[in-house]
Design a protein around this motif. Structure first.
Motif, PDB file in Angstrom:
ATOM      1  N   PHE A 102       4.937  -0.066   6.415  1.00  0.00           N
ATOM      2  CA  PHE A 102       5.325   1.266   5.944  1.00  0.00           C
ATOM      3  C   PHE A 102       6.842   1.450   6.058  1.00  0.00           C
ATOM      4  CE2 PHE A 102       0.943   3.378   6.936  1.00  0.00           C
ATOM      5  CZ  PHE A 102       0.388   2.653   5.901  1.00  0.00           C
ATOM      6  N   ALA A 103       7.420   0.871   7.128  1.00  0.00           N
ATOM      7  CA  ALA A 103       8.872   0.971   7.320  1.00  0.00           C
ATOM      8  C   ALA A 103       9.615   0.242   6.206  1.00  0.00           C
ATOM      9  CB  ALA A 103       9.256   0.388   8.681  1.00  0.00           C
ATOM     10  N   TYR A 104       9.147  -0.959   5.830  1.00  0.00           N
ATOM     11  CA  TYR A 104       9.820  -1.739   4.790  1.00  0.00           C
ATOM     12  C   TYR A 104       9.785  -1.025   3.439  1.00  0.00           C
ATOM     13  CZ  TYR A 104       9.649  -5.556   8.182  1.00  0.00           C
ATOM     14  OH  TYR A 104       9.796  -6.322   9.304  1.00  0.00           O
ATOM     15  N   ALA A 105       8.682  -0.316   3.160  1.00  0.00           N
ATOM     16  CA  ALA A 105       8.604   0.447   1.910  1.00  0.00           C
ATOM     17  C   ALA A 105       9.664   1.541   1.897  1.00  0.00           C
ATOM     18  CB  ALA A 105       7.209   1.056   1.749  1.00  0.00           C
ATOM     19  N   ASN A 106       9.913   2.147   3.051  1.00  0.00           N
ATOM     20  CA  ASN A 106      10.950   3.175   3.144  1.00  0.00           C
ATOM     21  C   ASN A 106      12.351   2.572   3.074  1.00  0.00           C
ATOM     22  OD1 ASN A 106       9.929   6.118   3.741  1.00  0.00           O
ATOM     23  ND2 ASN A 106       8.502   4.752   4.799  1.00  0.00           N
ATOM     24  N   PRO A 110      -1.012   0.270  -8.664  1.00  0.00           N
ATOM     25  CA  PRO A 110      -1.713  -0.899  -8.117  1.00  0.00           C
ATOM     26  C   PRO A 110      -2.271  -1.772  -9.235  1.00  0.00           C
ATOM     27  CG  PRO A 110      -3.052   1.083  -7.893  1.00  0.00           C
ATOM     28  CD  PRO A 110      -1.714   1.526  -8.375  1.00  0.00           C
ATOM     29  N   THR A 111      -2.171  -3.071  -9.035  1.00  0.00           N
ATOM     30  CA  THR A 111      -2.748  -4.020  -9.979  1.00  0.00           C
ATOM     31  C   THR A 111      -3.998  -4.627  -9.356  1.00  0.00           C
ATOM     32  OG1 THR A 111      -1.461  -5.863  -9.080  1.00  0.00           O
ATOM     33  CG2 THR A 111      -0.452  -4.571 -10.857  1.00  0.00           C
ATOM     34  N   ILE A 113      -6.876  -6.870  -4.667  1.00  0.00           N
ATOM     35  CA  ILE A 113      -7.629  -8.020  -4.148  1.00  0.00           C
ATOM     36  C   ILE A 113      -6.912  -8.653  -2.962  1.00  0.00           C
ATOM     37  CG2 ILE A 113      -8.415 -10.368  -4.683  1.00  0.00           C
ATOM     38  CD1 ILE A 113      -8.897  -9.379  -7.578  1.00  0.00           C
ATOM     39  N   SER A 114      -5.582  -8.790  -3.071  1.00  0.00           N
ATOM     40  CA  SER A 114      -4.808  -9.403  -1.983  1.00  0.00           C
ATOM     41  C   SER A 114      -4.869  -8.560  -0.718  1.00  0.00           C
ATOM     42  CB  SER A 114      -3.355  -9.618  -2.416  1.00  0.00           C
ATOM     43  OG  SER A 114      -2.694  -8.388  -2.616  1.00  0.00           O
ATOM     44  N   LEU A 115      -4.824  -7.239  -0.887  1.00  0.00           N
ATOM     45  CA  LEU A 115      -4.877  -6.335   0.272  1.00  0.00           C
ATOM     46  C   LEU A 115      -6.219  -6.447   0.985  1.00  0.00           C
ATOM     47  CD1 LEU A 115      -3.198  -4.141   1.702  1.00  0.00           C
ATOM     48  CD2 LEU A 115      -4.296  -2.456   0.228  1.00  0.00           C
ATOM     49  N   LEU A 120       0.829  -1.205   0.000  1.00  0.00           N
ATOM     50  CA  LEU A 120       0.000   0.000   0.000  1.00  0.00           C
ATOM     51  C   LEU A 120       0.867   1.259   0.000  1.00  0.00           C
ATOM     52  CD1 LEU A 120      -2.880   1.213   0.235  1.00  0.00           C
ATOM     53  CD2 LEU A 120      -2.610   1.091   2.718  1.00  0.00           C
ATOM     54  N   MET A 121       1.883   1.292   0.848  1.00  0.00           N
ATOM     55  CA  MET A 121       2.766   2.447   0.923  1.00  0.00           C
ATOM     56  C   MET A 121       3.548   2.634  -0.376  1.00  0.00           C
ATOM     57  SD  MET A 121       4.133   5.048   2.381  1.00  0.00           S
ATOM     58  CE  MET A 121       3.824   5.115   4.145  1.00  0.00           C
ATOM     59  N   SER A 122       3.866   1.527  -1.047  1.00  0.00           N
ATOM     60  CA  SER A 122       4.628   1.601  -2.292  1.00  0.00           C
ATOM     61  C   SER A 122       3.870   2.348  -3.383  1.00  0.00           C
ATOM     62  CB  SER A 122       4.988   0.187  -2.781  1.00  0.00           C
ATOM     63  OG  SER A 122       5.837  -0.459  -1.858  1.00  0.00           O
ATOM     64  N   PHE A 123       2.531   2.311  -3.310  1.00  0.00           N
ATOM     65  CA  PHE A 123       1.730   3.055  -4.280  1.00  0.00           C
ATOM     66  C   PHE A 123       2.072   4.547  -4.230  1.00  0.00           C
ATOM     67  CE2 PHE A 123      -1.942  -0.185  -3.552  1.00  0.00           C
ATOM     68  CZ  PHE A 123      -1.235  -1.146  -4.267  1.00  0.00           C
TER      69      PHE A 123
END
Length: 302
Positions: free
Chosen positions: A167-171, A124-125, A130-132, A114-117
Motif C-alpha cells: 500500500f505504501a509503494y502505491a502511494n 484490474p486485468t 489471477i496473479s493476486l 490492489l491499492m492501485s485499483f
C-alpha cells in the motif's frame, strides 16, 4: 547503450536484494529486542542518510524541499502504511525463518497492485486478478493457518507487513505523479516511523549490548544500501524489465539464514516460495511480451 543500462539496472537490483537480505539477518541477530526499538535505530540511520542527500540537493535546487499542493496526504499515507510494513516485517524477522519473513514481505507488489485499483484508477486485468489470488495462495502455504493464534502471529505480522509495504509503494507512485522528490519521500517516511516507534521504545526500552547496537547500525546501513540499490536499478532500467530481480532477496535470505542460523524452510514454505515467485515471473514475462509487442507495432507505424 540500452543493453548496458539494463545490465546496470539488474546489478543494482541484485545489490539491493542482497542488502535487504543482510538487513534481515542483522535484525534477527540483534536478538530479543522489541521490534519498535529496532525500527528506531534502523530508520534513524535511513533518515540521516536520506536527509543528508536531500540537503545537498537543496543547495543546488531548493524546490526539492517543496511538497506540491495535493501531495501531502499521499506522503502521510505512504508513511503510515510504510510504518505498518516495517513493524510487521521486523516482528516477523524476530520470530520466524528469515527467508519466510522476507517472502511474506515480498507480497508487497501484489498489494501495491490492489491499492492501485483504488488509488490510481488502474483497471484490474484478468492477469492481475489471477496473479493476486495465486500469490495469496502461496502466502497461505508460508503462513500455515491453524487454530493456534500464538504460532501464527509472526506469519500474520509478516503478511500484514507485506500488505503495508505494498500500500505504501502505491502511494509512492502517487507522490511521483505530483513530482515529489524521491529523497523527500524517504526522509518523510523515516522521520514518521521513528516518531511513531519512539513512545513504545521509551516505555519498554530494553538495554542493548555493544554487539546488539552494532548489529542495528548494520541493519540501518544495509537498509540504506538497499534503498540506494533499488533507486539505481530503476534509474538505469524500466521497472517491467527488472522488477523480477528484486526477488533475489529471498535467495540471499535463504542462503544467509542457512549459513548463519542453520534455518531450513520446510516443504510447505518452499512450495509457497515457488508459487509466489512463479506468479511474479509469469507476470514479468507477460508484461515484457506486451511491451515488446506495443513497441514493435509503434515502429511499424513510423
Amino acid at each position: 547503450m540500452e543493453k548496458t543500462n539494463l545490465k546496470k539496472g539488474i546489478a543494482f537490483a541484485l545489490l539491493s536484494g542482497f542488502c535487504f537480505a543482510l538487513m534481515g539477518i542483522f535484525v534477527r541477530a540483534a536478538g530479543d529486542i522489541p521490534f519498535f526499538q529496532k525500527t528506531v535505530f534502523r530508520n534513524s540511520i535511513a533518515f540521516i542518510i536520506s536527509f543528508s542527500v536531500l540537503a545537498a540537493k537543496a543547495k543546488k535546487d531548493p524546490t526539492v524541499l517543496r511538497i506540491p499542493r495535493g501531495s501531502l496526504k499521499y506522503l502521510i499515507f505512504r508513511a503510515v502504511f510504510g510504518t505498518i510494513g516495517i513493524f510487521g516485517n521486523f516482528y516477523a524477522l524476530g520470530k520466524m525463518n528469515v527467508s519466510d519473513a522476507n517472502m511474506l514481505n515480498k507480497m508487497s507488489p501484489f498489494f501495491s497492485l490492489l491499492m492501485s485499483f483504488f488509488l490510481l484508477g488502474e483497471k484490474p486485468t484478468a492477469l492481475s486478478i489471477i496473479s493476486l489470488v495465486t500469490a495469496f495462495t502461496g502466502a497461505l502455504l508460508v503462513i500455515k493457518p491453524s487454530a493456534n493464534f500464538y504460532t501464527m502471529a509472526p506469519a500474520l505480522a509478516g503478511f500484514a507487513g507485506g500488505m503495508g509495504a505494498g500500500f505504501a509503494y502505491a502511494n509512492v507512485r502517487k507522490c511521483h505523479e505530483f513530482k515529489v522528490e524521491g529523497y523527500l519521500i524517504i526522509a518523510f517516511f523515516s522521520a514518521f516511523s521513528v516518531l511513531a516507534a519512539l513512545p513504545p521504545t521509551i516505555a519498554f526500552f530494553e538495554p542493548m549490548s555493544t554487539k546488539q547496537l552494532l548489529l542495528l547500525i548494520g541493519a540501518g546501513t544495509s537498509a540504506a544500501g538497499g534503498q540506494m540499490g533499488i533507486t539505481g536499478a530503476y534509474f538505469n532500467a524500466p521497472s517491467y524489465k527488472i522488477s523480477i530481480y528484486e526477488y533475489s532477496q529471498i535467495i540471499f535470505s535463504a542462503i544467509l539464514g542457512l549459513v548463519i542460523f542453520s534455518q531450513v524452510p520446510d516443504m510447505l514454505s518452499i512450495a509457497g516460495y515457488v508459487i509466489i515467485i512463479g506468479t511474479a515471473l509469469a507476470v514479468f514475462i507477460v508484461t515484457n511480451a506486451a511491451k515488446a509487442k506495443k513497441m514493435h507495432e509503434a515502429e511499424k507505424e513510423n
